[in-house]
Design an enzyme around this catalytic site. Structure first.
Site, mmCIF file in Angstrom:
data_model
loop_
_atom_site.group_PDB
_atom_site.id
_atom_site.type_symbol
_atom_site.label_atom_id
_atom_site.label_comp_id
_atom_site.label_asym_id
_atom_site.label_seq_id
_atom_site.Cartn_x
_atom_site.Cartn_y
_atom_site.Cartn_z
ATOM 1 N N ASP A 277 1.012 -1.166 0.054
ATOM 2 C CA ASP A 277 0.079 0.192 0.049
ATOM 3 C C ASP A 277 0.808 1.066 0.170
ATOM 4 O OD1 ASP A 277 -1.908 1.654 0.036
ATOM 5 O OD2 ASP A 277 -3.087 0.963 1.708
HETATM 6 C C1 BGC Z 1 -4.951 3.439 0.337
HETATM 7 C C2 BGC Z 1 -5.041 2.332 -1.133
HETATM 8 C C3 BGC Z 1 -4.903 3.222 -2.342
HETATM 9 C C4 BGC Z 1 -3.666 3.981 -2.156
HETATM 10 C C5 BGC Z 1 -3.355 4.675 -3.536
HETATM 11 C C6 BGC Z 1 -3.706 4.501 0.080
HETATM 12 O O1 BGC Z 1 -3.874 5.251 0.949
HETATM 13 O O2 BGC Z 1 -4.956 2.641 1.177
HETATM 14 O O3 BGC Z 1 -6.323 1.876 -0.926
HETATM 15 O O4 BGC Z 1 -5.029 2.284 -3.552
HETATM 16 O O5 BGC Z 1 -3.531 4.953 -1.246
HETATM 17 O O6 BGC Z 1 -4.048 5.826 -3.634
#
Ligand code: BGC
Length: 701
Positions: A277
């Protein structure tokens, strides 16, 4: 002798440079990935497993030459080997890219994406074919706008109703969650674009989400929190998986070889790519060694860290080889690698229809005492800010830049009803006085809901004579980075309770009906007020076509056929998980150095014990005396549908059920095989009055 020596020496000089030349000619193809990896320098391998940074995400706002500005991330390309950089974009309810692009060639063009209903609503359709259509529409927009991998679906289990991201997720049940996710992935990937199931795993709260340690018994983990991922992976083979932010039983999932390699790959046979993530830095070498193949969004220092770790002998280079190979295996599947020429013009009209159908099928009729459907040309006293400023989806990475949003007020008018004008004027005035904030953050991630307008009893009274009935919309907004609070969010505010009482008193006094529409992303309290009103339509956050879809359901143009994918408790504290869940945390989400964990870790903030074990959602109600306000699987219809008892095949893996529409209007029904937990489900076609359909349901073991 002499000349042969010279010859040998010449060969010795010539061979390495010949090899170098040959290597230079290696260009990535689907068939030579091993060769490409073998010809990469250590730094190149480290480069390919580290994402391209925040540039593309910020490009929509700050500019920059990117394939899909606003997309959450990218990989890095290596020109000499013919490896392009590919584009990764959020998010579950549609493609999250910037709607406008800089540059002459984009003048007059827009890049809006269809806003689909939120994940919880898709799950309430129980219609895998429809969810697959939604996935295909999203995949198509990704393809035509230059996105290679969709960072969706989000599929963590609904452990507790307060999780700030439950709206992105599907259900409290792993079979439903897994099968809906698989349908979504199959849809996206049918367009030649990758999907990414996230967040793996046990990412069930947002409070202190970077550091919180989910402490879960291994059996419970396997039967609930991993089960849905296992089903989705086996039934749809997503190109990618995203490891979560949290720790799981003491170790960050992004650095957990047991989770990312033993379970995911060795046991489940997953061969795709795992990415982190969006955390820029955490022991990168341990992440790679654990089975993370792509560090997102990625920084140059992570590349250096990997090179250093290998050189110092702290990490075996073979881990880098494996991950580099997986990145390349992903790259060769993508539209960018294949040179796909994007049109920049997906069929938004066709996709809006899919969004509307999905919203219509995901709506759940919770209560109806002779109030719905509305008779034609009804005069509606329409209350609640969300009636005039609907919440189509949640905030955060699940936000979508939609071309338009249909409010309920407009939806009702388009359906031939009348909306009380003086009420409408007051609400629209209030809205003007409280415009949505226009900041960098709200532009990228969506804005919070407009504050509710207070309505006096006199205002309600003034509307009664002019209207045939009252409709009140209750709105709730949530988004990543924080959990919902118990007060004024799960529970209704005092003003909302008073408004329900005032409307009910005054309308019921003259024999007029009261309908509540719930425009929410997560479960709220219903038991204290539901008996005061005549009908409740759970409309979720229904996407850009929301107002039309709700008006269709209220008017009976479509017959509600959604069923709850989660239980609605009477009291929050009835839920076993409430003993270990933060319901009033206001602190920050800190990204502290993992080596500096707090000396006195706080329960539910620094760590959360999943003490309730298997007692999540309906599994608890099944064996306790406590009743929910609305149970899992619940949902009313305007018709009556009868089901036969399931007939099981000899091996018990298939059940046959016949459904008959014994009512007066067309309708659909969901068949759920519960033994005692959900083992399989299927949905009928639209059955005309008197019509029946026999369904065969595959049952998980
Ligand atoms: C989120 C993800 C997301 C990523 C990119 C993160 O903060 O938890 O679900 O895909 O950001 O935007």
């Amino acid at each position: 002798m002499r000349s042969s020596h010279i010859f040998t020496a010449l060969i010795a000089i010539a061979i390495p440079s010949f090899t170098l030349l040959a290597q230079d000619k290696v260009r990535l193809t689907p068939d030579n990935i091993d060769e490409v990896v073998a010809s990469m320098t250590l730094r190149e391998k480290a480069t390919i497993v580290v994402g391209g940074g925040y540039g593309s995400m910020l490009a929509g706002v700050f500019g920059g030459d990117y394939q899909a500005p606003g997309a959450a991330g990218m990989t890095r390309g290596i020109e000499r080997l013919g490896i392009p950089a590919i584009v990764l974009s959020d998010g579950p309810a549609g493609v999250r890219i910037e709607p406008e692009r800089k540059g002459k060639e984009n003048k007059g063009k827009t890049f809006y994406c269809t806003g689909f209903p939120i994940g919880s609503m898709l799950a309430c359709t129980w219609n895998t074919a429809l969810v697959e259509e939604v996935g295909a529409a999203i995949g198509d927009e990704a393809l035509e706008y230059g996105v290679d991998v969709m960072l969706a679906p989000g599929m963590n289990l609904h452990r507790n109703p307060l999780c700030g991201r439950n709206f992105e997720y599907f259900s409290e049940d792993p079979v439903l969650s897994g099968k809906i996710a698989a349908a979504y992935v199959n849809g996206v990937q049918s367009k030649g674009v990758g999907a990414c199931v996230k967040h793996f795993a046990a990412n069930n709260q947002e409070s202190n989400r970077f550091m919180n340690d989910s402490q879960v018994d291994t059996l419970v983990l396997r039967k609930l929190y991993l089960k849905n991922f296992e089903i989705a992976i086996k039934e749809s083979n997503p190109w990618t998986v995203m490891a979560s932010y949290n720790r799981l039983n003491g170790i960050h999932t992004q650095m957990d070889p047991w989770l990312l390699t033993t379970v995911l790959r060795d046991e489940w046979g997953y061969e795709g790519l795992v990415m982190t993530d969006w955390v820029a830095k955490r022991d990168t070498d341990k992440q790679v060694a654990a089975g993370d193949d792509l560090m997102e969004p990625g920084t140059k220092s992570q590349i250096n860290e990997l090179v250093r770790a290998v050189k110092k002998g702290e990490m075996d280079e073979r881990y880098l080889d494996i991950s580099a190979k997986r990145v390349l295996e992903l790259v060769v599947k993508t539209p960018t690698y294949k040179g796909y020429e994007t049109s920049g013009a997906p069929d938004l009209e066709a996709h809006a229809k899919v969004a509307r159908t999905a919203a219509e099928e995901g709506m759940v009729l919770l209560r109806n005492v002779d109030a719905l459907p509305l008779r034609p040309n009804c005069r509606v006293a329409l209350f609640g800010m969300a009636s005039y400023s609907i919440l189509p989806g949640g905030t955060g990475s699940g936000h979508v830049h939609r071309p338009y949003v249909v409010d309920l007020a407009d939806g009702l008018k388009l359906s031939g009803h009348y909306v009380d004008e003086s009420l409408a004027e007051a609400y629209l005035d209030h809205l003007k006085k409280h415009p949505a904030k226009n900041t960098l953050m709200t532009r990228m991630f969506g804005a919070p809901a407009a504050p509710e307008m207070s309505v006096s009893r006199a205002m309600v009274e003034a509307s009664v004579a002019e209207s045939d009935l009252a409709v009140l919309t209750i709105g709730r907004q949530a988004g990543e980075g924080g959990d919902r609070k118990l007060e004024d969010d799960f529970l209704l505010t005092d003003d909302e309770q008073k408004l329900i009482s005032d409307i009910s008193d005054l309308y019921h006094a003259v024999g007029k009906k009261v309908v509540v529409v719930l425009n929410i992303g997560g479960v709220i309290e219903t038991a204290s007020w539901k008996d005061k009103v005549d009908a409740i339509l759970l409309a979720w956050q229904p996407g850009q076509e929301g107002g039309n879809a709700i008006a269709d359901a209220l008017s009976g143009f479509v017959n509600p056929c959604g069923k709850l994918a989660m239980s609605f408790p009477v009291n929050y504290f009835d839920l076993p998980s409430s003993a270990n869940y933060p319901y009033d945390y206001h602190g920050p989400n800190t990204m502290v150095d993992i080596k500096r964990l707090p000396e006195k870790p706080k329960s539910t903030i620094d760590y959360t014990v999943y003490k309730e074990g298997m007692d999540v959602g309906y599994r608890y109600y099944l064996h306790s005396d406590v009743e929910p306000s609305y149970p899992f699987g619940y949902g009313l219809s305007y018709t009556s549908l009868e089901q036969t008892e399931p007939q099981f095949s000899a091996d018990g893996l298939r059940a046959t059920v016949t459904v008959k529409n014994v009512g007066d209007v067309p309708g659909k029904e969901v068949v759920m095989i519960m033994a005692p937990y959900l083992r399989g489900f299927a949905k009928t076609a639209l059955l005309q009055p008197g019509e029946s359909q026999t369904l065969t349901v595959e049952c998980a073991e």
